[in-house]
Structure formats: structure tokens, C-alpha cells
Motif scaffolding. Structure first.
Motif, PDB file in Angstrom:
ATOM      1  N   ILE A  78     -63.745 -12.203  46.044  1.00  0.00           N
ATOM      2  CA  ILE A  78     -63.277 -11.844  47.124  1.00  0.00           C
ATOM      3  C   ILE A  78     -62.892 -13.282  48.142  1.00  0.00           C
ATOM      4  CG2 ILE A  78     -63.987 -11.075  49.598  1.00  0.00           C
ATOM      5  CD1 ILE A  78     -65.820  -8.951  47.846  1.00  0.00           C
ATOM      6  N   LEU A  79     -63.635 -14.366  48.150  1.00  0.00           N
ATOM      7  CA  LEU A  79     -63.579 -15.472  48.841  1.00  0.00           C
ATOM      8  C   LEU A  79     -62.229 -16.090  48.022  1.00  0.00           C
ATOM      9  CD1 LEU A  79     -67.026 -17.069  48.915  1.00  0.00           C
ATOM     10  CD2 LEU A  79     -65.589 -16.107  50.863  1.00  0.00           C
ATOM     11  N   ARG A  80     -62.158 -15.939  46.946  1.00  0.00           N
ATOM     12  CA  ARG A  80     -60.844 -16.560  45.953  1.00  0.00           C
ATOM     13  C   ARG A  80     -59.506 -15.920  46.507  1.00  0.00           C
ATOM     14  NH1 ARG A  80     -62.323 -17.051  40.247  1.00  0.00           N
ATOM     15  NH2 ARG A  80     -63.476 -18.956  41.047  1.00  0.00           N
ATOM     16  N   LEU A  81     -59.809 -14.500  46.493  1.00  0.00           N
ATOM     17  CA  LEU A  81     -58.558 -13.773  47.054  1.00  0.00           C
ATOM     18  C   LEU A  81     -57.914 -14.099  48.541  1.00  0.00           C
ATOM     19  CD1 LEU A  81     -59.248  -9.963  46.189  1.00  0.00           C
ATOM     20  CD2 LEU A  81     -57.400 -11.104  45.687  1.00  0.00           C
ATOM     21  N   HIS A  82     -58.833 -14.590  49.271  1.00  0.00           N
ATOM     22  CA  HIS A  82     -58.648 -15.102  50.700  1.00  0.00           C
ATOM     23  C   HIS A  82     -58.224 -16.570  50.718  1.00  0.00           C
ATOM     24  CE1 HIS A  82     -59.646 -11.339  53.088  1.00  0.00           C
ATOM     25  NE2 HIS A  82     -60.423 -11.002  51.892  1.00  0.00           N
ATOM     26  N   GLY A  83     -58.432 -17.099  49.462  1.00  0.00           N
ATOM     27  CA  GLY A  83     -58.136 -18.408  49.648  1.00  0.00           C
ATOM     28  C   GLY A  83     -59.376 -19.570  50.175  1.00  0.00           C
ATOM     29  N   HIS A 131     -64.009  -7.164  53.564  1.00  0.00           N
ATOM     30  CA  HIS A 131     -62.417  -7.240  52.887  1.00  0.00           C
ATOM     31  C   HIS A 131     -61.407  -6.038  52.924  1.00  0.00           C
ATOM     32  CE1 HIS A 131     -59.363  -8.391  49.600  1.00  0.00           C
ATOM     33  NE2 HIS A 131     -59.805  -7.197  49.147  1.00  0.00           N
ATOM     34  N   GLN A 132     -62.177  -5.050  52.554  1.00  0.00           N
ATOM     35  CA  GLN A 132     -61.374  -3.888  52.815  1.00  0.00           C
ATOM     36  C   GLN A 132     -60.864  -3.328  54.012  1.00  0.00           C
ATOM     37  OE1 GLN A 132     -64.137  -1.114  50.664  1.00  0.00           O
ATOM     38  NE2 GLN A 132     -63.097  -1.743  48.848  1.00  0.00           N
ATOM     39  N   ASN A 133     -61.614  -3.553  55.148  1.00  0.00           N
ATOM     40  CA  ASN A 133     -61.472  -3.005  56.424  1.00  0.00           C
ATOM     41  C   ASN A 133     -60.801  -4.160  57.304  1.00  0.00           C
ATOM     42  OD1 ASN A 133     -63.377  -4.767  57.476  1.00  0.00           O
ATOM     43  ND2 ASN A 133     -64.805  -2.861  57.692  1.00  0.00           N
ATOM     44  N   GLY A 134     -60.397  -5.386  56.809  1.00  0.00           N
ATOM     45  CA  GLY A 134     -59.810  -6.422  57.613  1.00  0.00           C
ATOM     46  C   GLY A 134     -60.594  -7.155  58.292  1.00  0.00           C
ATOM     47  N   LEU A 136     -63.068  -9.250  57.233  1.00  0.00           N
ATOM     48  CA  LEU A 136     -63.128 -10.685  56.778  1.00  0.00           C
ATOM     49  C   LEU A 136     -61.891 -11.813  57.131  1.00  0.00           C
ATOM     50  CD1 LEU A 136     -64.936 -12.466  55.049  1.00  0.00           C
ATOM     51  CD2 LEU A 136     -63.684 -11.789  53.116  1.00  0.00           C
ATOM     52  N   VAL A 137     -60.802 -11.162  57.178  1.00  0.00           N
ATOM     53  CA  VAL A 137     -59.593 -12.037  57.687  1.00  0.00           C
ATOM     54  C   VAL A 137     -60.077 -12.628  59.174  1.00  0.00           C
ATOM     55  CG1 VAL A 137     -57.258 -11.924  58.582  1.00  0.00           C
ATOM     56  CG2 VAL A 137     -57.825 -10.570  56.328  1.00  0.00           C
ATOM     57  N   GLU A 138     -60.373 -11.464  59.955  1.00  0.00           N
ATOM     58  CA  GLU A 138     -60.528 -11.980  61.191  1.00  0.00           C
ATOM     59  C   GLU A 138     -61.729 -13.071  61.445  1.00  0.00           C
ATOM     60  OE1 GLU A 138     -58.803 -11.059  63.825  1.00  0.00           O
ATOM     61  OE2 GLU A 138     -57.650 -10.451  62.332  1.00  0.00           O
ATOM     62  N   GLU A 139     -62.881 -12.731  60.756  1.00  0.00           N
ATOM     63  CA  GLU A 139     -64.080 -13.756  60.755  1.00  0.00           C
ATOM     64  C   GLU A 139     -63.863 -15.046  60.186  1.00  0.00           C
ATOM     65  OE1 GLU A 139     -66.717 -13.214  62.312  1.00  0.00           O
ATOM     66  OE2 GLU A 139     -65.820 -11.218  62.958  1.00  0.00           O
ATOM     67  N   LEU A 140     -63.084 -15.164  59.165  1.00  0.00           N
ATOM     68  CA  LEU A 140     -62.283 -16.400  58.703  1.00  0.00           C
ATOM     69  C   LEU A 140     -61.529 -17.136  59.802  1.00  0.00           C
ATOM     70  CD1 LEU A 140     -61.605 -15.304  54.933  1.00  0.00           C
ATOM     71  CD2 LEU A 140     -63.613 -16.742  55.788  1.00  0.00           C
ATOM     72  N   LYS A 141     -60.812 -16.445  60.371  1.00  0.00           N
ATOM     73  CA  LYS A 141     -59.949 -16.989  61.394  1.00  0.00           C
ATOM     74  C   LYS A 141     -60.699 -17.543  62.645  1.00  0.00           C
ATOM     75  CE  LYS A 141     -56.232 -14.477  62.737  1.00  0.00           C
ATOM     76  NZ  LYS A 141     -55.703 -13.398  63.432  1.00  0.00           N
ATOM     77  N   LYS A 142     -61.738 -17.127  62.864  1.00  0.00           N
ATOM     78  CA  LYS A 142     -62.769 -17.747  63.782  1.00  0.00           C
ATOM     79  C   LYS A 142     -63.448 -18.923  63.105  1.00  0.00           C
ATOM     80  CE  LYS A 142     -64.295 -13.288  65.835  1.00  0.00           C
ATOM     81  NZ  LYS A 142     -65.312 -12.160  65.810  1.00  0.00           N
ATOM     82  N   LEU A 143     -63.216 -19.086  62.030  1.00  0.00           N
ATOM     83  CA  LEU A 143     -64.139 -20.378  61.447  1.00  0.00           C
ATOM     84  C   LEU A 143     -62.672 -21.226  60.999  1.00  0.00           C
ATOM     85  CD1 LEU A 143     -66.171 -18.904  58.529  1.00  0.00           C
ATOM     86  CD2 LEU A 143     -66.851 -19.740  60.976  1.00  0.00           C
ATOM     87  N   GLY A 144     -61.574 -20.918  61.611  1.00  0.00           N
ATOM     88  CA  GLY A 144     -60.222 -21.700  61.353  1.00  0.00           C
ATOM     89  C   GLY A 144     -59.831 -21.712  59.996  1.00  0.00           C
ATOM     90  N   ILE A 145     -60.154 -20.738  59.147  1.00  0.00           N
ATOM     91  CA  ILE A 145     -59.685 -20.341  57.769  1.00  0.00           C
ATOM     92  C   ILE A 145     -58.490 -19.353  57.967  1.00  0.00           C
ATOM     93  CG2 ILE A 145     -60.348 -19.731  55.563  1.00  0.00           C
ATOM     94  CD1 ILE A 145     -63.262 -20.874  56.128  1.00  0.00           C
ATOM     95  N   LEU A 149     -54.432 -13.808  52.188  1.00  0.00           N
ATOM     96  CA  LEU A 149     -53.697 -12.603  52.230  1.00  0.00           C
ATOM     97  C   LEU A 149     -52.780 -12.157  53.437  1.00  0.00           C
ATOM     98  CD1 LEU A 149     -57.100 -10.147  51.278  1.00  0.00           C
ATOM     99  CD2 LEU A 149     -55.268 -11.070  49.728  1.00  0.00           C
ATOM    100  N   LEU A 150     -52.993 -13.118  54.012  1.00  0.00           N
ATOM    101  CA  LEU A 150     -51.846 -13.123  55.299  1.00  0.00           C
ATOM    102  C   LEU A 150     -50.583 -13.311  54.770  1.00  0.00           C
ATOM    103  CD1 LEU A 150     -54.127 -14.110  58.489  1.00  0.00           C
ATOM    104  CD2 LEU A 150     -53.402 -11.878  57.866  1.00  0.00           C
TER     105      LEU A 150
END
Length: 159
Positions: A78-83, A131-134, A136-145, A149-150
């Protein structure tokens, strides 16, 4: 009975999950394995230092290069999918004190465990749901990551 308890615990954790409130401090480094040996590696203070040492921390069985259980492997994938390649991974199989210490610290009975910005997120099931509901993308964004997937979505839109 145990399965029912686990499902109840997971459901309670999902209901109790809340978004992170602040961005992480800048940090660098690569994924590493090993929980460290020596006295006190499972103490609350030692675990707290590990959890807060990096914006993304995973306590798992094995290493990112060689996960030793399916759930740990799923978290790595999952982490790898998100880079997400820049995270700290600690192999709890190398340190029984750390293995028990992280369970005590989070009050969560299973491994793997994922921490974002020092906050316990959950295990494989919670990370998969995020990951499935989106979320994780938002939480990573808060970390500057920025989630990879975007970028994949942009590429699909161009086709």
C-alpha cells in the motif's frame, strides 16, 4: 469468540479513527529494519522515540524488502502504491521487547502497526480501508507527501 473480539476491536478502531491534526516536521532517511537490541527497547519511552523519529513509521514482521507475513507485506505494498519510500520500518521479530512494547504502547494487539506523524493509525486493515476510501491520500498530503496515485489518475485522465 476471538474472531468476534477482533472484528469488534477493528470496528471500534475504525469508528475512533480521526484525521491527523498537523503536518509532520521535515525528515529524511530510508526505510530501515531492526528494532534494536538492548535493555529498554520495549519501554514506553523507547517506543515513543521510535514512533516520533519520522513522519511515517511501520512496526512489522520482517523488512520492507522481505516482509515475513502477509499483513506486513500488504502494508508495504500500500505504501509502495502511494509512492511512500521514505519511512522507518522496525522488524519486531528481531526484538521481542519491542514487539510487546509496541502492542502495549498502542493498546493494539497485532502487528503490523502504522504511525503517521507520531499518531497510531492502525494495522493492515485500517490502512487498506484508508487506501480504498481516499483518506490515505489526504493524510499523506498533511505530511507533505504527494501520493503517486494522484499522478496515476492524471495520466489516466490524459488518455
Amino acid at each position: 469468540v476471538r474472531a468476534a473480539w477482533r472484528l469488534g476491536a477493528v470496528a471500534a478502531r475504525v469508528r475512533a479513527w480521526r484525521p491527523l491534526s498537523q503536518a509532520a516536521a521535515d525528515g529524511d532517511g530510508a526505510a530501515e529494519s531492526g528494532g534494536g537490541s538492548g535493555s529498554g527497547s520495549g519501554s514506553r519511552e523507547a517506543v515513543e522515540r521510535l514512533v516520533r523519529a519520522h513522519p511515517v513509521v511501520v512496526f512489522m514482521k520482517g523488512s520492507p524488502a522481505q516482509p515475513l507475513c502477509g499483513f506486513s507485506n500488504a502494508v508495504v505494498q500500500i505504501l509502495r502504491l502511494h509512492g511512500v519510500e521514505d519511512y522507518r520500518a522496525h522488524d519486531v521479530l528481531q526484538d521481542p521487547d519491542l514487539r510487546q512494547g509496541i502492542k502495549n504502547y498502542s493498546n493494539w494487539p497485532t502487528i503490523p502497526q502504522v504511525y503517521l506523524n507520531g499518531e497510531f493509525v492502525g494495522g493492515c486493515d485500517i490502512l487498506l480501508q484508508m487506501h480504498q476510501n481516499g483518506d490515505l491520500v489526504e493524510e499523506l498530503k498533511k505530511l507533505g507527501i504527494r501520493s503517486a496515485l494522484l499522478d496515476a489518475e492524471k495520466d489516466q485522465d490524459k488518455k
